[in-house]
Design an enzyme around this catalytic site. Sequence first.
Site, short mmCIF file in Angstrom:
data_model
loop_
_atom_site.label_atom_id
_atom_site.label_comp_id
_atom_site.label_asym_id
_atom_site.label_seq_id
_atom_site.Cartn_x
_atom_site.Cartn_y
_atom_site.Cartn_z
N ASP A 482 0.51 -0.77 -0.01
CA ASP A 482 0.08 0.31 -0.43
C ASP A 482 0.89 1.62 0.01
O ASP A 482 0.21 2.14 -0.93
CB ASP A 482 -0.75 -0.09 1.07
CG ASP A 482 -0.42 0.06 2.86
OD1 ASP A 482 1.12 -1.12 1.91
OD2 ASP A 482 -0.85 0.06 3.74
N ARG A 486 5.31 3.88 6.45
CA ARG A 486 4.81 3.97 7.45
C ARG A 486 4.97 2.40 8.22
O ARG A 486 5.52 1.80 7.10
CB ARG A 486 3.40 4.94 7.39
CG ARG A 486 2.57 3.88 6.90
CD ARG A 486 0.77 4.59 7.38
NE ARG A 486 0.23 3.61 6.65
CZ ARG A 486 -0.78 4.86 5.88
NH1 ARG A 486 -1.13 5.84 5.79
NH2 ARG A 486 -1.79 3.67 4.92
N ASP A 487 4.09 2.36 8.92
CA ASP A 487 4.25 1.22 10.28
C ASP A 487 3.48 0.90 9.67
O ASP A 487 2.69 0.27 10.24
CB ASP A 487 4.80 1.22 11.19
CG ASP A 487 2.89 2.43 11.65
OD1 ASP A 487 2.40 2.73 11.42
OD2 ASP A 487 2.64 1.90 13.21
N GLU A 488 3.33 0.01 7.89
CA GLU A 488 2.31 -1.18 7.02
C GLU A 488 3.50 -1.39 6.09
O GLU A 488 3.76 -2.28 6.93
CB GLU A 488 1.65 0.53 6.73
CG GLU A 488 -0.03 -0.38 6.47
CD GLU A 488 -0.98 0.29 6.60
OE1 GLU A 488 -1.09 1.21 7.50
OE2 GLU A 488 -2.53 -0.42 6.52
N ASP A 495 -5.90 -2.34 -3.25
CA ASP A 495 -4.96 -1.48 -3.34
C ASP A 495 -4.51 -2.30 -5.15
O ASP A 495 -4.16 -1.69 -6.22
CB ASP A 495 -4.05 -0.71 -2.56
CG ASP A 495 -4.24 -0.46 -1.24
OD1 ASP A 495 -5.20 -0.87 -0.78
OD2 ASP A 495 -3.62 0.97 -0.66
N TRP A 548 -11.18 -5.83 -1.82
CA TRP A 548 -10.03 -5.98 -1.65
C TRP A 548 -10.08 -7.95 -1.77
O TRP A 548 -9.08 -7.79 -2.58
CB TRP A 548 -9.73 -5.69 -0.03
CG TRP A 548 -9.45 -4.51 0.47
CD1 TRP A 548 -8.68 -4.04 0.88
CD2 TRP A 548 -10.33 -3.38 0.43
NE1 TRP A 548 -8.03 -2.58 0.73
CE2 TRP A 548 -9.16 -2.19 0.57
CE3 TRP A 548 -11.41 -3.22 -0.38
CZ2 TRP A 548 -9.75 -0.62 0.42
CZ3 TRP A 548 -11.73 -1.41 -0.43
CH2 TRP A 548 -10.64 -0.44 -0.11
N GLU A 760 -2.29 9.33 -1.20
CA GLU A 760 -3.16 7.67 -0.46
C GLU A 760 -4.77 8.94 -0.34
O GLU A 760 -5.78 8.15 -0.74
CB GLU A 760 -2.42 8.07 0.59
CG GLU A 760 -3.47 6.84 1.03
CD GLU A 760 -3.40 6.27 3.36
OE1 GLU A 760 -2.49 7.31 3.76
OE2 GLU A 760 -3.98 5.49 3.46
C1 BGC Z 1 -4.00 1.24 3.91
C2 BGC Z 1 -4.77 1.22 2.13
C3 BGC Z 1 -6.31 -0.14 2.58
C4 BGC Z 1 -6.31 0.19 3.86
C5 BGC Z 1 -7.23 -0.52 4.11
C6 BGC Z 1 -4.57 0.90 5.03
O1 BGC Z 1 -3.58 1.56 6.48
O2 BGC Z 1 -2.55 2.46 3.72
O3 BGC Z 1 -4.05 1.74 1.50
O4 BGC Z 1 -6.26 -0.54 1.11
O5 BGC Z 1 -5.87 -0.09 4.89
O6 BGC Z 1 -8.80 0.10 3.67
#
Ligand code: BGC
Length: 905
Positions: A482, A486-488, A495, A548, A760
């Site tokens: 995504d 960041r912490d992801e 996405d 998703w 985003e």
């Molecule tokens: C992500 C998105 C992802 C979403 C789910 C977010 O934290 O960055 O791109 O699809 O969560 O809704």
Amino acid sequence: MKKFLFVFVATSLSHLTTLAQVKVTSLLCENRVNPIGLGDAKPRLSWIIESTQRNVMQSAYEVRVAADAASLQKGNGSWGTGKISSGQSVYISYAGKPLQSGQKYYWQVRVWDNAGKVSAWSPIAQWQMGLLQPTDWKAKWIGVGYEEDSVLRPSPLFRKQFATGKKIKSAAAFITAHGMYEAFINGKRVGDLYLTPGWTSYNKRLQYQTYDVTGLVVQGNNAIGVMLGSGWYRGSLAWENNRNLYGKDLGLLLQLNIAYTDGTSEIITSDESWKCGTGEITYSEIYNGETQDARKEKPGWTTAQYKDAGWSDVRLKNFTGGSIIATENEPVKKQEVFKPLQMLTTPGGDKVIDFGQNLVGWVVVKAKGNAGDKIVLSHAEVLDKEGNFYTDNLRAAKQENTFILKGGPEETFEPHFTWQGFRYVKVQGIAGELRPGNFTAVALYSDMPRTGNFTTSNALLNQLQHNIEWGQKGNFIDVPTDCPQRDERLGWTGDAQAFARTAAYNMNVHSFFAKWLKDLAADQLPNGIVPPVIPNVLGRNAAGSAGWADAATIIPWNLYLAYGDKKLLEDQYPSMKAWVGYMRQSSTAYLWNKGFHFGDWLFYRPGDDLDGRSAVTDKYLIAQCFFANSVQLLINTATILAMDEDVRVYSNLLKEIKAAFLKEYTTASGRMVSGTQTAYTLALNFDMLPEALRESAAKRLVENVASYNNHLTTGFLGTPYLCHVLTRFGYDSVAYKLLLQETYPSWLYPVKMGATTIWERWDGQKPDSTFQNPGMNSFNHYAYGAIGDWMYRVMAGINEEEPGYKKIIIKPHVGGGLTSAAAALQTYYGKVSSSWQVKGDHIQLQVEVPVNTVATVFIPAERGASVTEGGQPLSAVKGIKITGQEGSYVRVEAGSGKYVFTASQ
Ligand code: BGC
């Protein structure tokens, strides 16, 4: 003398004319150039044919494969097809003698054209097999034999010394790890891959990499050194302090197969004889960055001269994963490098380097100082309104690399097991002015070949295309993420499905997604539900959301359209069917109106919404549309795979789903419960409405766009299809208005705000330069870049008529006041291009159609316009067939070649 010359010229000419006018180039094995470490026992071969002539097709081919160049020439190698009458030039499955583990194979091909003339043999390409059987692995898993620092967890080093007495013919290394690894032999780095072994659903599938290390192993004393980092395996993932998702101990599996010139061979493996210790990497995690203390370096530890007397013994590890698999996709490599654009001192007094591009990778820094001097590099995507360094949107990710000098001559630092998303770098610990020459930013991403090009007469659109490409580069780091900062940084399915089709224009994402889809299937739960991130590190949370989870059906189908790879559909079919099965199971009377859904994520929602302008779309309406779409894609796939019973069953299901949709969400006149752009877009795009209601629904959509003063209001799910739907119902001009809109919300608003990637949110930075909520405000998120598909497919008009571009449609849509647009796409048949220019009262369209394909070209020309090609009236051009007038286009059939069409009123 003169006579001599004449004879020479005449023979070379006659030589040329006996061969076909075609040349075979670009040999691919399993979609890659000279791949190494193949796990497929029947790899598929493809090639491209080039010709300066028009209307050239392949009528036959001959492939030969051998384990050495001499047998290849003699034609007595592993496989020779002889002459096969066939137009197929992609995915020819190897069908020769069984392929051997670790063996290199050489191959070439020649083709016959449609005039029956044969080409020369192509240049020789090669591939090398990986370890095909589990029993080929002789290595043992090893881990550190000492107590680890439980907080910092310094990167362990592993080493092994060995001697070879004979002359080396070839050597191949097969390596994987729990954690990330970087390997060296005799002081030299093994390969140019980074962040290996990449990220898969480790507990089920762990990739290894194969390296040709013939040039690194020497006759005499050798040493192998490998360092490991926490990486995805045990580093913090999926938000703060969530560690050890796959395990807490790192591990190494390495095997070196050496062949000697005397025909004997030897295998060196990771085992209990190895030693381990620690070095300069005292801390390393993906989100937080890396700390290196050069004083702790073990100089020469990967050479045979090094004395490892003080090192610890290793411990054998029990491997508790699924399969160890060959690497299928292109691994991550260093790509572009950037020099500082400007050196800044912020109002807050920070020394900051601006690299001019929001990129993903790291900074290489050169420094000279005293032992113990500490340099800290912090990374940010943006500066705030005042021009200060801004990191709030990174949430808990520190994105900080710390380098401690050992003193003495100039030192060079770069991290190993982390990466950062940044444009700006704050430098601490260097006294005085920073020297730009000491800092280089390196962009890293999966090594996918670039396939697309897109430009127009509008500079803002060109920047948008640039931003889309950089969104892709920054987020295609072995898995589609995504965001990269960041912490992801997770493989969010929604996405990925929104962007996949655009991605397939810009780069060859075939193997990239094929690998990821196998992880998707592996992580799918027994009831068919698809987790929201792949590899799944979120457990069952938020699984099965519409738009998703549909990555399971949408991406395989989109890849099939782009690359024509039927095997990919075969591989994914059970996964596609299982996901559809889940939706069906959770529906009542064919209505899927249960469970958690993200909905049209990040749709337009003004702050103080007194007027009800927020574009809220009913989540179950969306779910029903995606349900239908997934069933449709399953039907399409079942049709390709000749699964007639499934086609029948799912076609019936689809009818019921659409009927339930109409009943639940639509009035008799076709008004929907949500009057949003996304609602109408999805209903129209997925054919949810009967023919009779479509025109009026399209009109409602257009009215809705107008009511927002020509602004879009769509989120992640509506955005990819919005302009396509407008075009389909004849509203190109509205689509162009949306595309060219410069104020928020729009695609060009971020461009006007100086973006170098896709954001985003439509308003990540607001018109007053303040930022959106830092809890979720990435400046590098590709989803909204999905408009790229419309730009290539509609504006420039490059479409597949048959999956994989064996048949092509070129149908440009001139509009928006633009004077030109041009796109090119490298397909498995060669380059397709379409480029239009408006010049006064005429339009010129330049088209390129690759050999072994045919195209239907739609030339923008009103009835009665005069159309020429290369200055000749169309009807006089040999090989072009005019097949009719369709709306404002003249339609022609054209074979391969380059064409310049001009239409004037
Ligand atoms: C992500 C998105 C992802 C979403 C789910 C977010 O934290 O960055 O791109 O699809 O969560 O809704």
